[in-house]
Every structure is written in C-alpha cells, then in structure tokens.
Design an enzyme around this catalytic site. Sequence first.
Site, PDB file in Angstrom:
ATOM      1  N   ASP A  19      -2.942   3.684  -4.900  1.00  0.00           N
ATOM      2  CA  ASP A  19      -2.901   4.937  -4.145  1.00  0.00           C
ATOM      3  C   ASP A  19      -2.777   6.144  -5.081  1.00  0.00           C
ATOM      4  OD1 ASP A  19      -2.923   6.500  -1.877  1.00  0.00           O
ATOM      5  OD2 ASP A  19      -0.787   6.221  -1.434  1.00  0.00           O
ATOM      6  N   HIS A  36     -11.500   8.710  -7.133  1.00  0.00           N
ATOM      7  CA  HIS A  36     -11.873   7.321  -6.834  1.00  0.00           C
ATOM      8  C   HIS A  36     -12.673   6.720  -7.990  1.00  0.00           C
ATOM      9  CE1 HIS A  36     -10.212   7.802  -2.943  1.00  0.00           C
ATOM     10  NE2 HIS A  36     -11.175   8.545  -2.437  1.00  0.00           N
ATOM     11  N   LEU A 130      -8.298 -15.865 -13.917  1.00  0.00           N
ATOM     12  CA  LEU A 130      -7.582 -14.955 -13.017  1.00  0.00           C
ATOM     13  C   LEU A 130      -8.279 -14.966 -11.662  1.00  0.00           C
ATOM     14  CD1 LEU A 130      -5.450 -12.592 -12.641  1.00  0.00           C
ATOM     15  CD2 LEU A 130      -7.330 -11.036 -13.196  1.00  0.00           C
TER      16      LEU A 130
HETATM   17  C1  IPE Z   1      -3.473   2.637   1.499  1.00  0.00           C
HETATM   18  O1  IPE Z   1      -3.538   3.952   1.075  1.00  0.00           O
HETATM   19  C2  IPE Z   1      -4.828   1.990   1.456  1.00  0.00           C
HETATM   20  C3  IPE Z   1      -5.401   1.766   0.126  1.00  0.00           C
HETATM   21  C4  IPE Z   1      -4.785   1.996  -1.015  1.00  0.00           C
HETATM   22  C5  IPE Z   1      -6.721   1.222   0.105  1.00  0.00           C
HETATM   23  P1  IPE Z   1      -3.690   5.158   2.095  1.00  0.00           P
HETATM   24  O2  IPE Z   1      -3.685   6.389   1.271  1.00  0.00           O
HETATM   25  O3  IPE Z   1      -4.858   4.928   2.973  1.00  0.00           O
HETATM   26  O4  IPE Z   1      -2.356   5.032   2.958  1.00  0.00           O
HETATM   27  P2  IPE Z   1      -1.574   6.129   3.798  1.00  0.00           P
HETATM   28  O5  IPE Z   1      -2.574   6.809   4.678  1.00  0.00           O
HETATM   29  O6  IPE Z   1      -0.979   7.084   2.802  1.00  0.00           O
HETATM   30  O7  IPE Z   1      -0.531   5.364   4.534  1.00  0.00           O
HETATM   31  C1  IPE Z   2      -6.267   5.504  -2.738  1.00  0.00           C
HETATM   32  O1  IPE Z   2      -6.190   6.858  -3.039  1.00  0.00           O
HETATM   33  C2  IPE Z   2      -7.684   5.034  -2.498  1.00  0.00           C
HETATM   34  C3  IPE Z   2      -7.997   4.693  -1.114  1.00  0.00           C
HETATM   35  C4  IPE Z   2      -7.145   4.711  -0.121  1.00  0.00           C
HETATM   36  C5  IPE Z   2      -9.360   4.314  -0.811  1.00  0.00           C
HETATM   37  P1  IPE Z   2      -6.161   7.977  -1.901  1.00  0.00           P
HETATM   38  O2  IPE Z   2      -7.563   8.393  -1.610  1.00  0.00           O
HETATM   39  O3  IPE Z   2      -5.402   7.512  -0.729  1.00  0.00           O
HETATM   40  O4  IPE Z   2      -5.399   9.141  -2.645  1.00  0.00           O
HETATM   41  P2  IPE Z   2      -4.315  10.117  -2.017  1.00  0.00           P
HETATM   42  O5  IPE Z   2      -3.247   9.275  -1.406  1.00  0.00           O
HETATM   43  O6  IPE Z   2      -5.023  10.968  -1.013  1.00  0.00           O
HETATM   44  O7  IPE Z   2      -3.803  10.901  -3.188  1.00  0.00           O
HETATM   45 MG    MG Z   3      -3.454   7.636  -0.233  1.00  0.00          MG
END
Ligand code: IPE
Ligand code: IPE
Ligand code: MG
Length: 241
Positions: A19, A36, A130
């Site tokens: 995240d 990303h 792995l």
């Molecule tokens: C969780 O992250 C999903 C992934 C890392 C793929 P999100 O950014 O979607 O989660 P919330 O919305 O903060 O709970």
């Molecule tokens: C995690 O990073 C990737 C996915 C959930 C696909 P985020 O896109 O959720 O990044 P933040 O949480 O908005 O910083």
């Molecule tokens: Mg996120």
Amino acid sequence: MAAKDSSASPAAHVAIIMDGNGRWAKGRGKPRLHGHKIGARRVREVVEACPDYGVRYLTLYAFSTENWKRAPSEVAGLMALFRQFIRSETAELVRQGVRVRFIGDRRPLNSKLRRMMGELEQATARNETLNLTVALNYGARDELSRAAARMAADVASGKLPEANLDADSLRPYLDTADLPDPDLVIRTSGETRISNFLLWQSAYSEFEFTPVYWPDFGRNELARILANFGSRERRFGAVLT
Ligand code: IPE
Ligand code: IPE
Ligand code: MG
C-alpha cells in the site's frame, strides 16, 4: 547480499499488503500511476530477497475486489501494468525458480490478462525455490462466499457429508487451498487495517505495520521486519511453559 539470519525463526509464509503507491507519487507531484509503476519494480527486489531469509511463500495483494471503485483510468492503468509485469518478469521468475500462482476471482478480468496469468502459472508450475502468490481481484469475503457456494453444492450432492463438517472443512475450497497459512502479514504505508485480505487464513498470523510506502519498500525493510518476527512468541492459544 545480506547474510541469512538463521537465529531467527523463519517466517515461511509472508503476505504483504502493498500500500501507499498513490501517496508516494503525490508526494513527488506525480500521477498515481507513476507510483504503481515504481511499486511494481519493488516486487522483483522482494521476490529476490525472500529465499535469502528462509521465506518459501510470498503472497502479494495487488488488486482488491474493492479497487474497481477507483477512477476508470487508474483501473485500466493497473490492468495494463499487470500485463506488462507478466511480460517483463516471466523469464526472470523462471530463472529464479519462482512458482507463480494467482488467487482471486479471474472472471471479471480481461481475457488477454487471464490468458497471460494462466501461461505464467504453467511456465512456473514445476519451480520450487519460492512460491509467489499474487492476489488479483481478490477479496476475502468474495473468496469465502465462492468457497461456501462450492461447499454447499458438494453437501447437496452428497460428496461432502454434512455430519463431517468441521473448522477445517472450508480450507480445500479456498483459493489458497494449496498454500500454508501466512506466518506474517505486513502492511506498508502506515494504514493499520486488513482491507479484506486473507481473513480466514490470517487467524493466527503475526502482523507488522510499517510507515514505509510500497515504492520505498525493499530488502532492508523486509530484513528488519523478519528479524523482529523472529523474536515474537507465538502461542496459538496455548500457555507456553
Ligand atoms: C488494499 O489497499 C489493497 C491492495 C493493496 C491491493 P487499499 O488502498 O485498496 O485499501 P484501503 O482502501 O486503504 O482500505
Ligand atoms: C496500493 O497503493 C496499490 C493498490 C491498491 C492497487 P494505493 O494505490 O492504495 O496507494 P494509496 O493508499 O492511495 O497511497
Ligand atoms: Mg491504498
């Protein structure tokens, strides 16, 4: 290369909620998709590091069943990135002996991506160094409801006797049927929630929350967290003497 730390009890299965890509990019005045892209690059470093620390299973949360709620351009960018990742990483994953599996509901995914996912699974099926599992369009509640539906069908057809149902009966119906439960679940970016990841499987997992955004996560942070894991006492409900 960092030395193996054999004194710490190894976390055989590490699961990571990757995240913070969006916030990482925003902090640099860049679009979310840039975060990303850089995040996808960190996967290679973490995959490479795992065998050095005794990690045999690595599960990565790449896209949740809730992530469809994002802007169509971000969703499309992520899907393109998944295809690009498979294209650019397959040879290296094969070389490193990584077996790749995907969990989650594939049906809503684009047919080309689905085909590429199947091909990557096949190309790496005999690898053993792995076990990399990528959770793509994965949500634990969705997984549990799909599993319950299949289980109910087996009970109705008599294949699964109702009298034999117990706490472990659901396991073979889960997307993770072939995987051990995670020993350690890591979430990056400072958020302290599960966001619908491996709810059933993480019943006795240890959790680590790190403020590091995923595009900044690498071998050193993984090593720090694994060393900390080694000093934890896992009791599984018992009283240790
Ligand atoms: C969780 O992250 C999903 C992934 C890392 C793929 P999100 O950014 O979607 O989660 P919330 O919305 O903060 O709970
Ligand atoms: C995690 O990073 C990737 C996915 C959930 C696909 P985020 O896109 O959720 O990044 P933040 O949480 O908005 O910083
Ligand atoms: Mg996120």
